[in-house]
Write a protein that holds these residues in place. Structure first.
Motif, mmCIF file in Angstrom:
data_model
loop_
_atom_site.group_PDB
_atom_site.id
_atom_site.type_symbol
_atom_site.label_atom_id
_atom_site.label_comp_id
_atom_site.label_asym_id
_atom_site.label_seq_id
_atom_site.Cartn_x
_atom_site.Cartn_y
_atom_site.Cartn_z
ATOM 1 N N ALA A 248 -16.338 -51.088 -30.069
ATOM 2 C CA ALA A 248 -15.401 -50.216 -30.762
ATOM 3 C C ALA A 248 -15.435 -48.779 -30.263
ATOM 4 O O ALA A 248 -14.520 -48.019 -30.532
ATOM 5 C CB ALA A 248 -15.671 -50.250 -32.255
ATOM 6 N N ASP A 249 -16.455 -48.408 -29.530
ATOM 7 C CA ASP A 249 -16.535 -47.018 -29.097
ATOM 8 C C ASP A 249 -15.493 -46.718 -28.040
ATOM 9 O O ASP A 249 -14.957 -47.611 -27.402
ATOM 10 C CB ASP A 249 -17.920 -46.712 -28.522
ATOM 11 N N SER A 250 -15.255 -45.440 -27.874
ATOM 12 C CA SER A 250 -14.245 -45.010 -26.930
ATOM 13 C C SER A 250 -14.790 -43.798 -26.202
ATOM 14 O O SER A 250 -14.559 -42.671 -26.600
ATOM 15 C CB SER A 250 -12.973 -44.686 -27.725
ATOM 16 N N LEU A 251 -15.581 -44.058 -25.179
ATOM 17 C CA LEU A 251 -16.208 -42.967 -24.441
ATOM 18 C C LEU A 251 -15.381 -42.724 -23.191
ATOM 19 O O LEU A 251 -15.624 -43.312 -22.132
ATOM 20 C CB LEU A 251 -17.655 -43.331 -24.096
ATOM 21 N N ILE A 252 -14.369 -41.873 -23.354
ATOM 22 C CA ILE A 252 -13.338 -41.748 -22.332
ATOM 23 C C ILE A 252 -13.912 -41.292 -20.991
ATOM 24 O O ILE A 252 -13.667 -41.911 -19.955
ATOM 25 C CB ILE A 252 -12.249 -40.740 -22.767
ATOM 26 N N ALA A 253 -14.681 -40.207 -21.032
ATOM 27 C CA ALA A 253 -15.139 -39.637 -19.769
ATOM 28 C C ALA A 253 -16.048 -40.618 -19.033
ATOM 29 O O ALA A 253 -15.883 -40.866 -17.837
ATOM 30 C CB ALA A 253 -15.863 -38.321 -20.030
ATOM 31 N N ALA A 254 -16.975 -41.242 -19.781
ATOM 32 C CA ALA A 254 -17.870 -42.210 -19.151
ATOM 33 C C ALA A 254 -17.067 -43.404 -18.647
ATOM 34 O O ALA A 254 -17.324 -43.944 -17.567
ATOM 35 C CB ALA A 254 -18.921 -42.661 -20.156
ATOM 36 N N GLY A 255 -16.075 -43.818 -19.447
ATOM 37 C CA GLY A 255 -15.237 -44.947 -19.051
ATOM 38 C C GLY A 255 -14.441 -44.633 -17.806
ATOM 39 O O GLY A 255 -14.317 -45.467 -16.907
ATOM 40 N N LEU A 256 -13.914 -43.419 -17.739
ATOM 41 C CA LEU A 256 -13.152 -43.024 -16.558
ATOM 42 C C LEU A 256 -14.053 -43.027 -15.329
ATOM 43 O O LEU A 256 -13.682 -43.524 -14.266
ATOM 44 C CB LEU A 256 -12.536 -41.639 -16.769
ATOM 45 N N HIS A 257 -15.258 -42.503 -15.526
ATOM 46 C CA HIS A 257 -16.179 -42.453 -14.401
ATOM 47 C C HIS A 257 -16.497 -43.869 -13.905
ATOM 48 O O HIS A 257 -16.431 -44.157 -12.720
ATOM 49 C CB HIS A 257 -17.462 -41.729 -14.805
ATOM 50 N N ASN A 258 -16.815 -44.773 -14.833
ATOM 51 C CA ASN A 258 -17.147 -46.142 -14.431
ATOM 52 C C ASN A 258 -15.952 -46.846 -13.806
ATOM 53 O O ASN A 258 -16.097 -47.618 -12.865
ATOM 54 C CB ASN A 258 -17.633 -46.946 -15.638
ATOM 55 N N THR A 259 -14.776 -46.590 -14.377
ATOM 56 C CA THR A 259 -13.569 -47.215 -13.844
ATOM 57 C C THR A 259 -13.330 -46.790 -12.401
ATOM 58 O O THR A 259 -13.086 -47.619 -11.519
ATOM 59 C CB THR A 259 -12.357 -46.817 -14.706
ATOM 60 N N LEU A 260 -13.437 -45.480 -12.171
ATOM 61 C CA LEU A 260 -13.196 -44.989 -10.814
ATOM 62 C C LEU A 260 -14.254 -45.526 -9.865
ATOM 63 O O LEU A 260 -13.968 -45.904 -8.731
ATOM 64 C CB LEU A 260 -13.200 -43.463 -10.804
ATOM 65 N N ASP A 261 -15.477 -45.591 -10.362
ATOM 66 C CA ASP A 261 -16.577 -46.037 -9.535
ATOM 67 C C ASP A 261 -16.403 -47.507 -9.136
ATOM 68 O O ASP A 261 -16.617 -47.888 -7.989
ATOM 69 C CB ASP A 261 -17.869 -45.857 -10.335
ATOM 70 N N LEU A 262 -15.965 -48.326 -10.106
ATOM 71 C CA LEU A 262 -15.845 -49.763 -9.846
ATOM 72 C C LEU A 262 -14.559 -50.125 -9.128
ATOM 73 O O LEU A 262 -14.534 -50.994 -8.269
ATOM 74 C CB LEU A 262 -15.855 -50.527 -11.172
ATOM 75 N N GLU B 265 -12.097 -39.170 -27.704
ATOM 76 C CA GLU B 265 -13.474 -39.645 -27.597
ATOM 77 C C GLU B 265 -13.968 -40.029 -28.987
ATOM 78 O O GLU B 265 -13.874 -39.250 -29.934
ATOM 79 C CB GLU B 265 -14.389 -38.538 -27.047
ATOM 80 N N ALA B 266 -14.500 -41.232 -29.129
ATOM 81 C CA ALA B 266 -15.050 -41.633 -30.413
ATOM 82 C C ALA B 266 -16.338 -42.395 -30.158
ATOM 83 O O ALA B 266 -16.296 -43.434 -29.510
ATOM 84 C CB ALA B 266 -14.062 -42.515 -31.170
ATOM 85 N N PRO B 267 -17.464 -41.978 -30.609
ATOM 86 C CA PRO B 267 -17.716 -40.722 -31.318
ATOM 87 C C PRO B 267 -17.518 -39.514 -30.397
ATOM 88 O O PRO B 267 -17.510 -39.682 -29.186
ATOM 89 C CB PRO B 267 -19.183 -40.863 -31.725
ATOM 90 N N PRO B 268 -17.392 -38.330 -30.998
ATOM 91 C CA PRO B 268 -17.144 -37.141 -30.178
ATOM 92 C C PRO B 268 -18.235 -36.973 -29.128
ATOM 93 O O PRO B 268 -19.383 -37.336 -29.353
ATOM 94 C CB PRO B 268 -17.195 -35.997 -31.180
ATOM 95 N N LEU B 269 -17.819 -36.446 -27.999
ATOM 96 C CA LEU B 269 -18.756 -36.318 -26.885
ATOM 97 C C LEU B 269 -19.636 -35.102 -27.092
ATOM 98 O O LEU B 269 -19.165 -34.042 -27.480
ATOM 99 C CB LEU B 269 -17.950 -36.167 -25.596
ATOM 100 N N ASN B 270 -20.916 -35.281 -26.880
ATOM 101 C CA ASN B 270 -21.826 -34.148 -26.882
ATOM 102 C C ASN B 270 -21.616 -33.388 -25.566
ATOM 103 O O ASN B 270 -21.833 -33.948 -24.496
ATOM 104 C CB ASN B 270 -23.258 -34.680 -26.976
ATOM 105 N N PRO B 271 -21.160 -32.130 -25.657
ATOM 106 C CA PRO B 271 -20.793 -31.401 -24.428
ATOM 107 C C PRO B 271 -21.951 -31.282 -23.444
ATOM 108 O O PRO B 271 -21.752 -31.056 -22.264
ATOM 109 C CB PRO B 271 -20.385 -30.016 -24.929
ATOM 110 N N ARG B 272 -23.159 -31.473 -23.960
ATOM 111 C CA ARG B 272 -24.326 -31.393 -23.097
ATOM 112 C C ARG B 272 -24.344 -32.536 -22.071
ATOM 113 O O ARG B 272 -24.933 -32.422 -21.016
ATOM 114 C CB ARG B 272 -25.554 -31.498 -23.998
ATOM 115 N N TYR B 273 -23.748 -33.673 -22.467
ATOM 116 C CA TYR B 273 -23.833 -34.852 -21.591
ATOM 117 C C TYR B 273 -22.465 -35.251 -21.064
ATOM 118 O O TYR B 273 -21.926 -36.284 -21.422
ATOM 119 C CB TYR B 273 -24.452 -36.039 -22.346
ATOM 120 N N ARG B 274 -21.881 -34.417 -20.272
ATOM 121 C CA ARG B 274 -20.597 -34.772 -19.681
ATOM 122 C C ARG B 274 -20.839 -35.473 -18.365
ATOM 123 O O ARG B 274 -21.647 -35.013 -17.575
ATOM 124 C CB ARG B 274 -19.787 -33.506 -19.418
ATOM 125 N N PRO B 275 -20.141 -36.572 -18.105
ATOM 126 C CA PRO B 275 -20.356 -37.226 -16.811
ATOM 127 C C PRO B 275 -19.932 -36.301 -15.674
ATOM 128 O O PRO B 275 -19.031 -35.471 -15.834
ATOM 129 C CB PRO B 275 -19.469 -38.459 -16.863
#
Lengths: 327, 323
Positions: free
Chosen positions: B127-141, B157-167
């Motif tokens: 159910a999560d929606s980690l857009i930035a991480a998902g985009l990174h993995n998508t581009l990588d794969l 982003e759900a849950p909201p992204l902690n700005p400290r951990y941006r891909p």
């Protein structure tokens, strides 16, 4: 005539140009003092008419040709060998491991890669199947509807090479695969080919539904179980009777469930790529039933005929012009 | 003057000969190798819950983001020139799932459109929606092959992204090509809730979704966090309120991601707009194909023939009926 078509129909706006040759001949009028003096000559009339039609015909043919006249692609029904088959592919994370249950290293092949390679071969062999693809992990994924487009099916099978997703939730996947078949079970033999490396308990709700659907839709089921070394087989009875339940041995219980469906069902246990290959070859052999399928007859280009007709008409005009009496 | 010279000097006769020769030429196969633009896309569609928000309209009816995406994509695929190819994947949590690799769009249109038609939030395996991480993995794969990646998302982003951990996208920049398609309205809308069987049951409330990131360490120094406790309340004890239960297109965020990964950005407003974005010259690949050009001599023959007949209409110099 409905199967004829043009690529650029707007060129037909040029059709009124055909009036020009019908109206005037490209010949020099032979002078004569009084038309009424000339006898009515049927042959001359015919030549006159033929030259006018030749001019108009040449224009029509050139227009149709450059507009790209063709006969549309159509399908004919033929009888071949194959089936209506849904490939139900396990996309769970464990499929990325080797048959030994590890992350593949060096020359090792993961279960998903082996399945991808061998299923590709199966799909691209000379069968006339109508193949659909569904995948499942925690949730079912609709991939491709039943199609005769082999390139598309291959593209879907190739996608198995990518990393898997989550768990193996097989009952939802089966429900998805069954939904590909309509209620009319007359159209050829219907197969679900389940390729998975694990199983999960089928909950009682889905169990009832699946039981009914498998029966109603007249499905033949094949299960290729990619057995990881050291895991429990589907035919094994546990030594300890306490382990003999669906939670501890979901694979065995799924097999028992399938066997109890009262439909044609076969299970294969593949412990390596060779066994998988034999299982697929066996399915291939088993499912050589006649199937009526639609073969595409590709579009046929008719431009050459148009240009040939135009050339003949023009040749007739040139001949007539060449025979003109010189003054 | 020989009779032939005289004949050929007659423009009508010469014209007919030329037209005949051109028509004969058109009877033979005539092919030119031309370059044309084709496209190869892998479309990865976000199927998380926020894509169910109904903030698009078709006619008088409100339609969900996902439904609008489906309609637009089918239209856009139909508009791609033959020889182009489209693959489809879905995205949820932080991982893409590729349904199929690119398929040629003319022969495979029915299969592709049927697959797009079935894209549904119930395909989601998490159910999560980690857009930035998902985009990174998508581009990588998926982005390292021949195809451009079209990442369709609302950026929520759900849950909201902690700005400290941006891909970090610097490893992919310049190696991948593609487009982020932003979906959704710019104002906040409620997210519909569905039960297991797909029946709608209201909308998400404020306390039903995480309103802030609780992953890792807070970006703020501890002394600024109300009720901070290193073990029990690393993000403070204050009740987090917010608007995370409502959704809007996070356009600024997506533009920022596109910038970081070196992708283009397009906001989905109409199917035609998406069609244009997917056939943008920047995404075109040149394909050399032999093209049938018999129409060229045929058209010339037609032109000459028309000239002949028009010439016939003109009054002839030196011709007189009294002769």
């Amino acid at each position: 005539m409905t199967d004829w078509a043009l690529d650029t129909p707007y060129l037909l706006w040029g059709l009124p140009l055909m009036l020009l040759p019908l109206w005037r001949l490209p010949l020099r009028p032979a002078p004569c003092s009084w038309h009424a003096l000339l006898p009515v000559d049927t042959a001359s009339r015919a030549v006159d008419l033929s030259l006018r039609l030749a001019g108009a015909g040449a224009i029509l043919a050139l227009l149709l040709g450059s507009a790209g006249l063709h006969r549309r692609e159509y399908t004919v029904e033929r009888t071949g060998y194959g089936a209506h088959m849904v490939l139900l592919l396990d996309r769970s994370r464990s499929m990325d491991d080797s048959f030994a249950g590890r992350t593949p290293t060096g020359g090792e092949e993961s279960k998903s890669a082996a399945a991808e390679r061998l299923l590709s071969g199966f799909v691209s062999s000379g069968r006339n199947d109508l193949v659909g693809v569904a995948a499942f992990s925690t949730s079912p994924l609709f991939v491709l509807p039943l199609t005769d487009n082999k390139a598309a099916v291959l593209a879907a099978v190739h996608a198995m090479k990518l990393p898997g997703l989550a768990q193996t939730h097989v009952s939802k996947g089966l429900a998805m695969a069954l939904s590909y078949f309509g209620d009319d079970s007359s159209a050829g033999s219907r197969i679900v080919l389940l390729v998975s490396d694990g199983a999960a308990e089928v909950d009682p709700d889905s169990e009832l539904k699946l039981r009914r659907w498998f029966k109603e839709k007249g499905i033949r089921l094949y299960w290729i179980f990619l057995r990881t070394a050291g895991s429990h087989g589907i035919f094994e009875t546990p030594d300890n009777p306490e382990d003999d339940n669906a939670q501890a041995r979901p694979e065995r219980y799924l097999h028992l469930f399938f066997s109890s469906l009262g439909i044609p069902y076969r299970a294969y246990e593949a412990e390596d790529a060779d066994a998988l290959e034999r299982a697929i070859a066996d399915v291939d052999r088993e499912e050589q039933r006649p199937l009526r399928y639609a073969e595409r007859v590709p579009r046929r280009d008719l431009q050459a005929f148009c240009y040939l007709a135009a050339a003949l008409a023009l040749a007739w005009l040139v001949a007539a012009k060449g025979m003109e009496v010189a003054r | 003057m020989s009779i032939w010279r005289q004949r050929v000097a007659d423009p009508v006769f010469a014209g007919l000969i030329v037209a005949l020769l051109l028509a004969v030429a058109a009877c033979f196969p005539l092919r030119l190798v031309l370059e044309r633009s084709v496209f190869s896309h892998i479309v990865v569609v976000d199927i998380t819950r926020s894509m169910n928000v109904e903030d698009y309209r078709r006619g008088a009816r409100a339609v969900s983001r996902l439904e609008f995406v489906r309609q637009s994509l089918i239209g856009a695929v139909a508009d791609l020139p033959c020889g182009s190819a489209v693959g489809v994947g879905v995205f949820t949590e932080r991982e893409p799932a590729l349904l199929f690799e690119p398929i040629e769009t003319c022969a495979g249109f029915s299969a592709i459109s049927a697959a797009i038609e079935q894209l549904d939030w119930r395909m989601a395996w998490a159910a999560d929606s980690l857009i930035a991480a998902g985009l990174h993995n998508t581009l990588d794969l998926l982005g390292r092959g021949d195809a451009d990646v079209i990442f369709v998302t609302d950026g929520h982003e759900a849950p909201p992204l902690n700005p400290r951990y941006r891909p970090d996208f610097s490893d992919l920049r310049g190696k991948v090509r593609g487009l982020i398609v932003g979906v959704g309205g710019l104002s906040l809308s409620p997210i519909p809730k569905y039960d297991e069987s797909g029946r709608r049951s209201g909308v998400y409330g404020e306390d039903e979704v995480p309103q802030r990131s609780s992953f890792g360490l807070s970006e703020l120094p501890p002394e600024q966090i109300e009720g901070y406790h290193a073990r029990n309340a690393p993000f403070g004890s204050e009740r987090a309120g917010g608007t995370e239960h409502l959704s809007q297109l996070k356009e600024g965020y997506l533009r920022q991601l596109a910038e970081a990964a070196g992708l283009g950005y397009h906001r989905l407003e109409s199917p035609e707009g998406l069609g244009r974005a997917l056939t943008a010259p920047a995404l075109a690949r040149r394909q050399r194909i032999a093209t049938d050009v018999r129409w060229i001599p045929a058209a010339l023959a037609l032109a000459v023939l028309m000239a002949v007949y028009l010439r016939v209409l003109l009054p002839r110099p030196g011709f007189s009926t009294s002769n």
